[in-house]
Scaffold this active site. Structure first.
Site, short mmCIF file in Angstrom:
data_model
loop_
_atom_site.label_atom_id
_atom_site.label_comp_id
_atom_site.label_asym_id
_atom_site.label_seq_id
_atom_site.Cartn_x
_atom_site.Cartn_y
_atom_site.Cartn_z
N GLY A 1 0.84 -1.20 0.00
CA GLY A 1 0.00 0.00 0.00
C GLY A 1 0.87 1.25 0.00
O GLY A 1 1.90 1.29 0.66
N ARG B 1 0.95 -4.84 -5.88
CA ARG B 1 0.93 -6.08 -5.11
C ARG B 1 1.18 -7.18 -6.14
O ARG B 1 0.38 -7.37 -7.05
CB ARG B 1 -0.41 -6.25 -4.40
CG ARG B 1 -0.70 -5.08 -3.44
CD ARG B 1 -1.81 -5.39 -2.48
NE ARG B 1 -2.30 -4.18 -1.83
CZ ARG B 1 -1.87 -3.71 -0.66
NH1 ARG B 1 -0.92 -4.33 0.00
NH2 ARG B 1 -2.39 -2.63 -0.15
N ASP C 1 4.74 -5.07 6.16
CA ASP C 1 5.19 -6.41 6.56
C ASP C 1 5.22 -7.40 5.39
O ASP C 1 6.10 -8.25 5.31
CB ASP C 1 4.36 -6.94 7.74
CG ASP C 1 2.88 -7.02 7.42
OD1 ASP C 1 2.40 -6.26 6.56
OD2 ASP C 1 2.20 -7.87 8.03
N THR D 1 4.12 2.33 5.70
CA THR D 1 2.72 1.86 5.65
C THR D 1 1.92 2.69 6.64
O THR D 1 2.43 3.02 7.71
CB THR D 1 2.60 0.36 5.99
OG1 THR D 1 1.21 0.04 6.22
CG2 THR D 1 3.37 -0.03 7.25
N ASP E 1 -0.42 1.66 8.37
CA ASP E 1 -0.96 0.82 9.45
C ASP E 1 -0.15 0.81 10.74
O ASP E 1 -0.66 0.43 11.79
CB ASP E 1 -1.08 -0.64 8.95
CG ASP E 1 -2.17 -0.78 7.91
OD1 ASP E 1 -3.06 0.08 7.87
OD2 ASP E 1 -2.13 -1.75 7.14
N ASP F 1 1.98 -1.24 11.75
CA ASP F 1 1.96 -2.58 12.33
C ASP F 1 3.26 -3.35 12.09
O ASP F 1 3.24 -4.57 11.97
CB ASP F 1 0.77 -3.37 11.75
CG ASP F 1 0.85 -3.49 10.23
OD1 ASP F 1 1.64 -2.76 9.61
OD2 ASP F 1 0.11 -4.32 9.67
N ARG G 1 -6.35 -3.16 8.86
CA ARG G 1 -7.00 -4.46 8.68
C ARG G 1 -6.85 -5.38 9.89
O ARG G 1 -7.81 -5.94 10.38
CB ARG G 1 -6.44 -5.16 7.45
CG ARG G 1 -7.41 -5.21 6.31
CD ARG G 1 -6.77 -5.79 5.11
NE ARG G 1 -5.52 -5.11 4.79
CZ ARG G 1 -4.60 -5.60 3.97
NH1 ARG G 1 -4.77 -6.75 3.40
NH2 ARG G 1 -3.50 -4.93 3.72
#
Ligand code: ATP
Length: 322
Positions: A11, A72, A103, A126, A128, A130, A172
């Site tokens: 992303g 992707r 990741d 990212t 996120d 994460d 997500r």
């Protein structure tokens, strides 16, 4: 180390361009030749490389998205795809590869590092947040500020109409965006995957809030396995305690936009650190920032180990929302 290449993957995240600029300019300052790979691993497989210099990254520090493009790539997940990618790296004589992504990108990078002799360094990019091995990822600060601006706007309409709103934010498998934008936005409740909350618990909290005189409320929801779950939650709340509500899904607006100063500073520091890392023999790792210090973490740990979410932030959000 003479030639390095850089790609952005997964992303897109605000600040990726600031990081590309930092890598390119730090590399050219060290007289390294540098190539940009278009569309992530997909472009690497297809040999879609461009020569970069200091001028090719002029006036991009403030731009969202990524000038190199991202993708992707299903093909890169296969041994055949990675074999093609390695062939391209050899053909161009690349001895250092910089990967900006999340990741998933680092899972692919770990695999690639095992199969080819090129030094590989990742940079966490990212929204996120994460990724294990860094306190913050590039793009997270911009994303929470974008989400916050929307939450503030929704508060205006929630107040005017005495309404309950569910605001669904990205993330997500993680609740970082929900947690920080929810706390900063004064949300009544923050629903995140790390702390399962039942409809009964949510209704109890809402009943308490409205019973204590509140006339509007905002519940921030992390999108979960699939976007749109807030509609189910809103429906079940209506069935259980009768509250009408509105749902607002922020979606991809959280991905774009000009990076905040924090993201640009982080991207600049980490981008420059990839080059010094490569020149100092680092490989198979990700450069992050922990407690204000540059930290190199084995690529495998970045996706194998779980970054702990700060649960006390949610408790604080609920305490202050009352
Ligand atoms: P974001 O967190 O923003 O979604 P990401 O880097 O996690 O970013 P992914 O789509 O999960 O995004 O991964 C990016 C790319 O990395 C994938 O499209 C794929 O090409 C590659 N990749 C992911 N997992 C693997 C794997 N197990 N083996 C090889 N390549 C992988």
């Amino acid at each position: 180390m003479k030639k390095i290449a850089i790609l952005t993957s997964g992303g897109d995240a605000p600040g990726m361009n600031s990081c590309i600029r930092a890598v390119v300019r730090a590399a050219t300052s060290e007289n390294l030749e540098i190539f940009g790979i278009r569309r992530g691993y997909e472009g690497l497989i297809n040999g879609d490389l461009i020569h970069m210099d200091r001028r090719s990254v002029a006036n991009i520090i403030h731009l969202g998205g990524t000038i190199l493009g991202t993708a992707r790539s299903a093909e890169f997940r296969t041994k055949e795809g990675r074999t093609l990618a390695i062939k391209v790296l050899r053909q161009y004589g690349i001895d250092g590869l910089v990967l900006i992504g999340g990741d998933g990108t680092f899972r692919g990078g770990t695999q690639l590092a095992l199969e080819c002799g090129v030094a590989i360094i990742g940079v966490p990019g990212t929204i996120d947040n994460d990724v294990y091995g860094t306190d913050f990822t590039i793009g997270f600060d911009t994303a929470i500020n974008t989400a916050l601006e929307s939450i503030d706007r929704i508060r205006d309409t929630a107040l005017s109409h005495d309404r309950l709103f569910f605001v669904e934010v990205m993330g997500r498998h993680t609740g970082y965006i929900a947690l920080e934008s929810g706390l900063a936005g004064g949300a009544e409740e923050v629903l995140i995957p790390e702390i399962p909350t039942s409809i009964d618990e949510l209704c109890d909290r809402l009943l308490n809030s409205f019973g204590a005189g509140k006339r509007s409320a905002i519940v921030v929801v992390a999108e979960g396995e699939q976007a749109g779950d807030s509609f189910r939650i809103a429906r079940e709340v209506k069935e259980k305690c009768g509250y009408e509500s509105r749902v607002c899904i922020l979606g991809h607006v959280q991905r774009g936009g000009s990076p905040t100063a924090r993201d640009r500073v982080l991207a600049s520091k980490l981008g420059a650190a990839t080059v010094s890392g490569l020149l100092n023999g680092k490989s198979g790792c990700m450069v992050g920032e922990m407690c204000g210090e540059i930290a190199y973490t084995p690529l495998e740990d970045t996706w194998n180990k779980k970054k702990e979410l700060n649960h006390s932030l949610r408790e604080l959000a609920l305490l202050l929302a009352g």
